[in-house]
Motif scaffolding. Structure first.
Motif, PDB file in Angstrom:
ATOM      1  N   THR A   6       0.817  -1.371  -0.078  1.00 16.73           N
ATOM      2  CA  THR A   6      -0.080  -0.136   0.089  1.00 16.73           C
ATOM      3  C   THR A   6       0.919   1.242   0.311  1.00 16.73           C
ATOM      4  OG1 THR A   6      -1.720  -1.186   1.366  1.00 16.73           O
ATOM      5  CG2 THR A   6      -1.546   1.226   1.222  1.00 16.73           C
ATOM      6  N   VAL A   7       1.904   1.293   0.860  1.00 15.47           N
ATOM      7  CA  VAL A   7       2.819   2.377   0.916  1.00 15.47           C
ATOM      8  C   VAL A   7       3.466   2.485  -0.420  1.00 15.47           C
ATOM      9  CG1 VAL A   7       4.772   3.164   2.175  1.00 15.47           C
ATOM     10  CG2 VAL A   7       3.209   2.232   3.437  1.00 15.47           C
ATOM     11  N   ALA A   8       3.965   1.719  -1.204  1.00 15.45           N
ATOM     12  CA  ALA A   8       4.649   1.804  -2.410  1.00 15.45           C
ATOM     13  C   ALA A   8       3.728   2.369  -3.444  1.00 15.45           C
ATOM     14  CB  ALA A   8       5.205   0.318  -2.490  1.00 15.45           C
ATOM     15  N   HIS A   9       2.378   2.091  -3.282  1.00 19.48           N
ATOM     16  CA  HIS A   9       1.478   2.528  -4.288  1.00 19.48           C
ATOM     17  C   HIS A   9       1.309   4.012  -4.194  1.00 19.48           C
ATOM     18  CE1 HIS A   9      -2.219   2.980  -6.831  1.00 19.48           C
ATOM     19  NE2 HIS A   9      -2.715   3.414  -5.507  1.00 19.48           N
ATOM     20  N   LYS A  10       1.010   4.216  -2.849  1.00 20.22           N
ATOM     21  CA  LYS A  10       0.910   5.751  -2.411  1.00 20.22           C
ATOM     22  C   LYS A  10       1.984   6.615  -3.061  1.00 20.22           C
ATOM     23  CE  LYS A  10      -3.309   4.913  -0.363  1.00 20.22           C
ATOM     24  NZ  LYS A  10      -4.343   5.424  -0.917  1.00 20.22           N
ATOM     25  N   CYS A  11       3.119   6.071  -2.546  1.00 18.16           N
ATOM     26  CA  CYS A  11       4.532   6.698  -3.026  1.00 18.16           C
ATOM     27  C   CYS A  11       4.488   7.028  -4.575  1.00 18.16           C
ATOM     28  CB  CYS A  11       5.513   5.967  -2.526  1.00 18.16           C
ATOM     29  SG  CYS A  11       5.971   5.906  -0.654  1.00 18.16           S
ATOM     30  N   GLY A  12       3.902   6.056  -5.234  1.00 13.44           N
ATOM     31  CA  GLY A  12       4.088   6.282  -6.682  1.00 13.44           C
ATOM     32  C   GLY A  12       2.788   7.326  -7.004  1.00 13.44           C
ATOM     33  N   VAL A  13       2.050   7.448  -6.410  1.00 11.27           N
ATOM     34  CA  VAL A  13       0.641   8.484  -6.499  1.00 11.27           C
ATOM     35  C   VAL A  13       1.602   9.703  -6.173  1.00 11.27           C
ATOM     36  CG1 VAL A  13      -1.401   9.275  -6.086  1.00 11.27           C
ATOM     37  CG2 VAL A  13      -1.122   7.060  -6.533  1.00 11.27           C
ATOM     38  N   LEU A  14       2.072   9.859  -5.031  1.00  8.89           N
ATOM     39  CA  LEU A  14       2.984  11.190  -4.495  1.00  8.89           C
ATOM     40  C   LEU A  14       3.826  11.562  -5.693  1.00  8.89           C
ATOM     41  CD1 LEU A  14       3.359  13.021  -2.578  1.00  8.89           C
ATOM     42  CD2 LEU A  14       4.929  11.459  -1.346  1.00  8.89           C
ATOM     43  N   ASP A  15       4.512  10.604  -6.022  1.00  9.91           N
ATOM     44  CA  ASP A  15       5.605  10.884  -7.084  1.00  9.91           C
ATOM     45  C   ASP A  15       5.129  11.605  -8.409  1.00  9.91           C
ATOM     46  OD1 ASP A  15       7.380   9.861  -5.389  1.00  9.91           O
ATOM     47  OD2 ASP A  15       7.841   8.152  -6.761  1.00  9.91           O
ATOM     48  N   GLY A  16       3.754  11.039  -8.795  1.00 12.36           N
ATOM     49  CA  GLY A  16       3.120  11.641  -9.953  1.00 12.36           C
ATOM     50  C   GLY A  16       2.788  13.042  -9.524  1.00 12.36           C
ATOM     51  N   HIS A  17       1.969  13.258  -8.543  1.00  8.07           N
ATOM     52  CA  HIS A  17       1.719  14.684  -8.249  1.00  8.07           C
ATOM     53  C   HIS A  17       2.992  15.644  -8.037  1.00  8.07           C
ATOM     54  CE1 HIS A  17      -2.614  13.751  -7.442  1.00  8.07           C
ATOM     55  NE2 HIS A  17      -2.163  13.105  -6.470  1.00  8.07           N
ATOM     56  N   CYS A  18       3.919  15.145  -7.666  1.00  8.29           N
ATOM     57  CA  CYS A  18       5.343  15.802  -7.658  1.00  8.29           C
ATOM     58  C   CYS A  18       5.598  16.467  -9.346  1.00  8.29           C
ATOM     59  CB  CYS A  18       6.424  15.273  -7.042  1.00  8.29           C
ATOM     60  SG  CYS A  18       6.388  15.390  -5.202  1.00  8.29           S
ATOM     61  N   ARG A  19       5.639  15.194 -10.071  1.00 11.17           N
ATOM     62  CA  ARG A  19       5.750  15.433 -11.710  1.00 11.17           C
ATOM     63  C   ARG A  19       5.103  16.552 -12.190  1.00 11.17           C
ATOM     64  NH1 ARG A  19       7.327   9.719 -11.055  1.00 11.17           N
ATOM     65  NH2 ARG A  19       5.234   9.274 -11.650  1.00 11.17           N
ATOM     66  N   ASP A  20       3.717  16.357 -11.880  1.00  9.76           N
ATOM     67  CA  ASP A  20       2.659  17.363 -12.456  1.00  9.76           C
ATOM     68  C   ASP A  20       2.890  18.610 -11.894  1.00  9.76           C
ATOM     69  OD1 ASP A  20       1.543  15.074 -13.626  1.00  9.76           O
ATOM     70  OD2 ASP A  20      -0.156  15.015 -11.899  1.00  9.76           O
ATOM     71  N   LEU A  21       3.444  18.755 -10.600  1.00  7.92           N
ATOM     72  CA  LEU A  21       3.881  20.089 -10.075  1.00  7.92           C
ATOM     73  C   LEU A  21       5.139  20.832 -10.481  1.00  7.92           C
ATOM     74  CD1 LEU A  21       2.001  19.741  -6.609  1.00  7.92           C
ATOM     75  CD2 LEU A  21       1.269  21.160  -8.570  1.00  7.92           C
ATOM     76  N   GLY A  22       6.098  19.753 -11.166  1.00  9.89           N
ATOM     77  CA  GLY A  22       7.339  20.403 -11.275  1.00  9.89           C
ATOM     78  C   GLY A  22       8.127  20.170 -10.178  1.00  9.89           C
ATOM     79  N   ARG A  23       8.085  19.265  -9.354  1.00  8.67           N
ATOM     80  CA  ARG A  23       8.670  19.207  -8.020  1.00  8.67           C
ATOM     81  C   ARG A  23       9.597  17.852  -8.069  1.00  8.67           C
ATOM     82  NH1 ARG A  23       6.731  19.484  -1.516  1.00  8.67           N
ATOM     83  NH2 ARG A  23       8.919  19.211  -0.859  1.00  8.67           N
ATOM     84  N   ASP A  24      10.806  17.909  -7.439  1.00  9.84           N
ATOM     85  CA  ASP A  24      11.601  16.684  -7.545  1.00  9.84           C
ATOM     86  C   ASP A  24      11.075  15.807  -6.254  1.00  9.84           C
ATOM     87  OD1 ASP A  24      13.412  14.676  -7.007  1.00  9.84           O
ATOM     88  OD2 ASP A  24      15.154  16.090  -6.950  1.00  9.84           O
ATOM     89  N   PRO A  25      10.470  14.454  -6.604  1.00  5.98           N
ATOM     90  CA  PRO A  25       9.883  13.508  -5.608  1.00  5.98           C
ATOM     91  C   PRO A  25      10.916  13.556  -4.431  1.00  5.98           C
ATOM     92  CG  PRO A  25       9.383  12.872  -7.764  1.00  5.98           C
ATOM     93  CD  PRO A  25      10.314  13.869  -7.920  1.00  5.98           C
ATOM     94  N   SER A  26      12.127  13.522  -4.612  1.00  6.83           N
ATOM     95  CA  SER A  26      13.215  13.156  -3.869  1.00  6.83           C
ATOM     96  C   SER A  26      13.008  14.283  -2.566  1.00  6.83           C
ATOM     97  CB  SER A  26      14.606  12.919  -4.442  1.00  6.83           C
ATOM     98  OG  SER A  26      15.115  14.295  -4.927  1.00  6.83           O
TER      99      SER A  26
END
Length: 262
Positions: A187-207
């Motif tokens: 579950t956490v891995a899936h949510k991290c993937g979603v969060l990474d996608g939002h970061c990319r949409d906003l132009g933010r580095d997920p790291s």
């Protein structure tokens, strides 16, 4: 998502079913044991055990912890956005930041425990409405930090707790430096993937966003899979029903040290 962050270990010291003297001793013991962060939570009644048992308020306690500790970061896991005006919360956080010499983390979420709302006179409303209020509050908090004199000692880290994929994780991508999630490693891995996608949409580095999760079992059981999922902040929960026992916390601290030596 970057995985080169060091492992950190937190303790959520749940302020229920205990005298404050015991809570204070446990904060000091956790710091001495090597914990990186000690959290409390923002409720007005116990969440489990005797529903009318002993309980203490979050932010006055954080001010005391700022004086009672010298190294660990401190914060709420998490502050309920509904209970305080955003400008007031910003000022409270700035003040505890100064008292602690820059060790405060502002953990925040939209709120969910209806008894708190009903008995303390807050409007419970809907989950969607509370999330919308959180979205409105976050920029107001940052704006107030920019107006306060003296300013915060540092860019106070914001931790957002929750797993809602459309709103909560997007707010995290926009405003937070730590995300705290729930569930198993998958579950956490899936949510991290979603969060990474939002970061990319906003132009933010997920790291830029540290990934956090609560743990209940031994590190040998929970640690490897959550680590593989991207978690680097592991937080052990403790309440005072049977006295605070930091044995599990110490096991996680030893596991942290082993991981960080690799």
């Amino acid at each position: 998502m970057s995985t080169d962050r060091p492992v950190r270990i937190g303790l959520q010291l749940q302020p229920q079913h205990a005298d404050y003297a015991d809570i204070r001793r446990t904060v000091a013991a956790a710091e001495e044991a090597g914990a990186d962060i000690v959290f409390n939570w923002d409720h007005f009644f116990p969440l489990y055990g005797e529903p009318d048992g002993k309980h203490f308020e979050c932010w006055t306690m954080l001010g005391a912890w700022a004086e009672a500790t010298s190294r660990v970061e401190i914060g709420a896991l998490v502050t309920c956005n509904s209970y305080r005006n955003p400008e007031l919360l910003a000022d409270m956080a700035r003040t505890v930041d100064h008292i602690s010499d820059g060790r405060l983390i502002l953990g925040i979420g939209s709120g969910w425990f209806q008894r708190d709302y009903d008995e303390y006179g807050y409007e419970f409303g809907t989950a969607g409405g509370r999330l919308n209020d959180l979205a409105a509050a976050l920029p107001r908090i940052r704006d107030r930090w920019g107006k306060l004199n003296p300013a915060p000692t540092r860019d106070i880290p914001i931790l957002i707790g929750g797993g809602g994929e459309k709103k909560t994780l997007r707010y995290t991508a926009e405003h937070a430096s730590i995300w705290h999630g729930f569930g198993d490693a998958e579950t956490v891995a899936h949510k991290c993937g979603v969060l990474d996608g939002h970061c990319r949409d906003l132009g933010r580095d997920p790291s830029e966003i540290e990934r956090s999760a609560g743990v209940r079992d031994a590190p040998e059981k929970d640690g490897p899979a959550l680590y593989e999922a991207g978690v680097r902040l592991f937080t052990v929960g403790q309440d005072g029903q049977d006295g605070y026992d930091l044995a599990l916390l110490r096991d996680w601290i030893a596991w942290r040290d082993e991981q960080n030596r690799r």
